[in-house]
Design a protein around this motif. Structure first.
Motif, PDB file in Angstrom:
ATOM      1  N   PHE A 304      -2.072  27.921 -46.150  1.00  0.00           N
ATOM      2  CA  PHE A 304      -1.901  28.466 -47.497  1.00  0.00           C
ATOM      3  C   PHE A 304      -0.508  28.200 -48.061  1.00  0.00           C
ATOM      4  N   GLY A 305       0.240  27.311 -47.405  1.00  0.00           N
ATOM      5  CA  GLY A 305       1.574  26.976 -47.892  1.00  0.00           C
ATOM      6  C   GLY A 305       2.655  27.922 -47.435  1.00  0.00           C
ATOM      7  N   THR A 312       0.074  21.810 -47.335  1.00  0.00           N
ATOM      8  CA  THR A 312      -0.662  22.763 -46.503  1.00  0.00           C
ATOM      9  C   THR A 312      -0.945  22.193 -45.113  1.00  0.00           C
ATOM     10  N   ASP A 313      -0.096  21.277 -44.681  1.00  0.00           N
ATOM     11  CA  ASP A 313      -0.227  20.707 -43.346  1.00  0.00           C
ATOM     12  C   ASP A 313       0.527  21.565 -42.337  1.00  0.00           C
ATOM     13  N   ASP A 314      -0.076  21.813 -41.187  1.00  0.00           N
ATOM     14  CA  ASP A 314       0.626  22.538 -40.133  1.00  0.00           C
ATOM     15  C   ASP A 314       1.871  21.760 -39.708  1.00  0.00           C
ATOM     16  N   GLN A 315       2.910  22.498 -39.345  1.00  0.00           N
ATOM     17  CA  GLN A 315       4.183  21.888 -38.956  1.00  0.00           C
ATOM     18  C   GLN A 315       4.524  22.313 -37.537  1.00  0.00           C
ATOM     19  N   THR A 316       4.672  21.355 -36.633  1.00  0.00           N
ATOM     20  CA  THR A 316       4.941  21.682 -35.241  1.00  0.00           C
ATOM     21  C   THR A 316       6.421  21.768 -34.903  1.00  0.00           C
ATOM     22  N   PHE A 349      12.262  35.381 -53.556  1.00  0.00           N
ATOM     23  CA  PHE A 349      11.272  34.302 -53.607  1.00  0.00           C
ATOM     24  C   PHE A 349      10.107  34.635 -52.688  1.00  0.00           C
ATOM     25  N   SER A 350       8.933  34.106 -53.028  1.00  0.00           N
ATOM     26  CA  SER A 350       7.769  34.276 -52.173  1.00  0.00           C
ATOM     27  C   SER A 350       6.904  33.033 -52.231  1.00  0.00           C
ATOM     28  N   TRP A 351       6.102  32.833 -51.174  1.00  0.00           N
ATOM     29  CA  TRP A 351       5.226  31.660 -51.117  1.00  0.00           C
ATOM     30  C   TRP A 351       4.151  31.899 -50.049  1.00  0.00           C
ATOM     31  N   GLY A 352       3.089  31.093 -50.110  1.00  0.00           N
ATOM     32  CA  GLY A 352       1.983  31.226 -49.177  1.00  0.00           C
ATOM     33  C   GLY A 352       0.754  31.826 -49.832  1.00  0.00           C
ATOM     34  N   GLU A 431       0.579  24.450 -56.198  1.00  0.00           N
ATOM     35  CA  GLU A 431      -0.177  25.663 -55.977  1.00  0.00           C
ATOM     36  C   GLU A 431      -1.499  25.301 -55.336  1.00  0.00           C
ATOM     37  N   VAL A 432      -1.994  26.195 -54.476  1.00  0.00           N
ATOM     38  CA  VAL A 432      -3.156  25.905 -53.669  1.00  0.00           C
ATOM     39  C   VAL A 432      -4.288  26.828 -54.070  1.00  0.00           C
TER      40      VAL A 432
END
Length: 451
Positions: A304-305, A312-316, A349-352, A431-432
């Protein structure tokens, strides 16, 4: 700006001092001891006396005279502490006794926890279904759900009221962190402890076993630890050196080691070895870390960001959170699927995930980049136009019939008409669309029943 310099009809400018994020709601402590909340409210976690969502920050009226000095969100409940009166308040979803009032009832406005009255508290930690508090003397009290021993009391029975963790007798605890079903602690001497559910190595003890009492993590590179945080099934710790260590579940890369391998003992995040870390926070399946220069990094599950890198890609491995280059971050908090931070300039700030309004922008849209919450930010409205909840006394409504609530776990298989409308709203750059949200693999949908 000083109050004396304001015109008579101008409201005082306030600043956000601290933010905390839950599963699908957010809470902020403002100057002047005010507390505001926004997001999902069906279990009373917003404290406004109803089960409504709030898409904009709203002042909790019942805390107006309580001189609140600290706030902490659990998944679907909230706590606040007033240092001047030594009073802990809690509200929201009450199952398993997580509110500490001796029962499992939900509360829709804040109520004081009687068992903690008069005790000077230095920190409160809230997990999914349990809470803990440290006194200024270093004692630890815990309450709520305990099916895996996460309360540290030596058994697995829930506790409806706070009880002292006797395993820490004579050991001064500096900081606590609570996950879904596990707990971690750092002591004043720099030792790290873990207890509760340990299937993914999230206790850092080298195995996958549960612990009913706190167990000391073996020494790591002669480091002394100063900070600890928990995600849902992973743990994050910072040493005096500024080195960052993570351990536990890594299915989504939330440990930050560039892979998806679980770690049963603390493992240093190599990508940040040259960035002294001063603050950390764990979400459901993502992690954030703040370095000494005010730069914020995120990694892990990013559907969801919530990592804040514009996709919206997972980050390792740790990624620099975007849209904050011109500001230094001073505090950050992860919710289950969203993230909130405060900058030194006083901007928030907010995100997700935003489907319940937990981002505070007046809509229900997911965002993959940080967006300034205008209502709270110093460069925006500076908290001058915040509405207040209508409930103003302790006699206000604190129970909502089951027929008026939604399911508690944030799944979207059943939605109200308004949420369907939110899904179809226009989505702008970065935005998603709000579409799907998975739930813990072993969880069942928690439907509301009578008390």
């Amino acid at each position: 700006m000083e109050d004396s310099k304001m015109s008579s009809n101008e409201r005082p400018r306030r600043r956000v001092l601290f933010v905390s994020a839950g599963a699908s709601h957010s809470v902020a402590l403002l100057t002047g001891d005010s507390v505001c909340s926004w997001g999902r409210g069906e279990d009373g976690q917003l404290g406004h006396g109803d089960a409504d969502e709030r898409h904009l920050p709203t002042i909790i009226s019942t805390l107006g005279e309580c001189e609140i000095s600290a706030i902490t969100c659990g998944a679907d409940h909230t706590t606040a502490y007033a240092d001047s009166t030594r009073t802990v308040y809690s509200w929201g979803w009450g199952d398993f006794g997580r509110l500490g009032h001796g029962n499992s009832s939900d509360l829709f406005i804040p109520h004081p926890i009687k068992a903690l009255r008069g005790i000077e508290i230095s920190q409160i930690a809230c997990g999914d279904s349990h809470c803990l508090a440290i006194t200024t003397q270093g004692d630890v009290h815990s309450w709520g759900r305990n099916q895996n021993g996460q309360l540290g009391l030596g058994h697995n029975e829930d506790s409806l009221v706070p009880k002292k963790v006797v395993a820490f007798e004579g050991i001064a605890v500096k900081m606590l962190a609570a996950g879904a079903e596990h707990t971690a602690a750092v002591t004043e001497s720099g030792k790290l402890y873990g207890w509760g559910w340990g299937r993914y190595g999230n206790l850092g003890l080298g195995d996958r076993n549960d612990r009913l009492v706190p167990a000391e993590v073996a020494g790591v590179n002669n480091e002394k630890f100063t900070l600890v945080a928990c995600g849902w099934r992973h743990t994050i710790a910072v040493a005096e050196s500024g080195n960052l260590y993570t351990f536990g579940w890594s299915k989504y890369g939330q440990l930050g080691h560039g892979d998806y391998l679980d770690h049963l003992v603390p493992h240093q995040v190599a990508a940040l070895k040259n960035n002294p870390i001063v603050q950390i926070s764990g979400g459901w399946r993502h992690t954030v870390a703040l370095d000494s220069s005010g730069r914020l990094y995120g990694w892990g599950w990013n559907k969801f960001g919530q990592v804040g890198v514009g996709n919206t890609d997972d980050q390792t491995s740790p990624q620099l959170v975007k849209n904050l280059a011109e500001e230094k971050v001073k505090q950050v908090s992860c919710g289950w699927r969203h993230t909130v931070c405060i900058t030194e300039r006083g901007n928030v700030f907010s995100w997700g995930r935003g489907t319940s309004g937990q981002l505070g922008h007046g809509d229900a849209v997911d965002r993959s980049l940080p967006k300034r919450i205008e209502a709270l930010s110093a460069d925006g409205l500076a908290c001058q136009e915040l509405e207040s909840s209508r409930t103003t006394t302790s006699t206000g409504s604190h129970w909502i019939s089951p027929s008026e609530r939604y399911a508690v776990v944030p799944v979207e298989t059943v939605r109200s008409l308004s949420r369907n409308m939110h899904q179809n709203a226009n989505v702008g750059d970065n935005e998603v669309p709000s579409s799907d949200a998975s739930v813990p693999d072993t969880d069942v949908k928690r439907l509301r029943t009578g008390f």
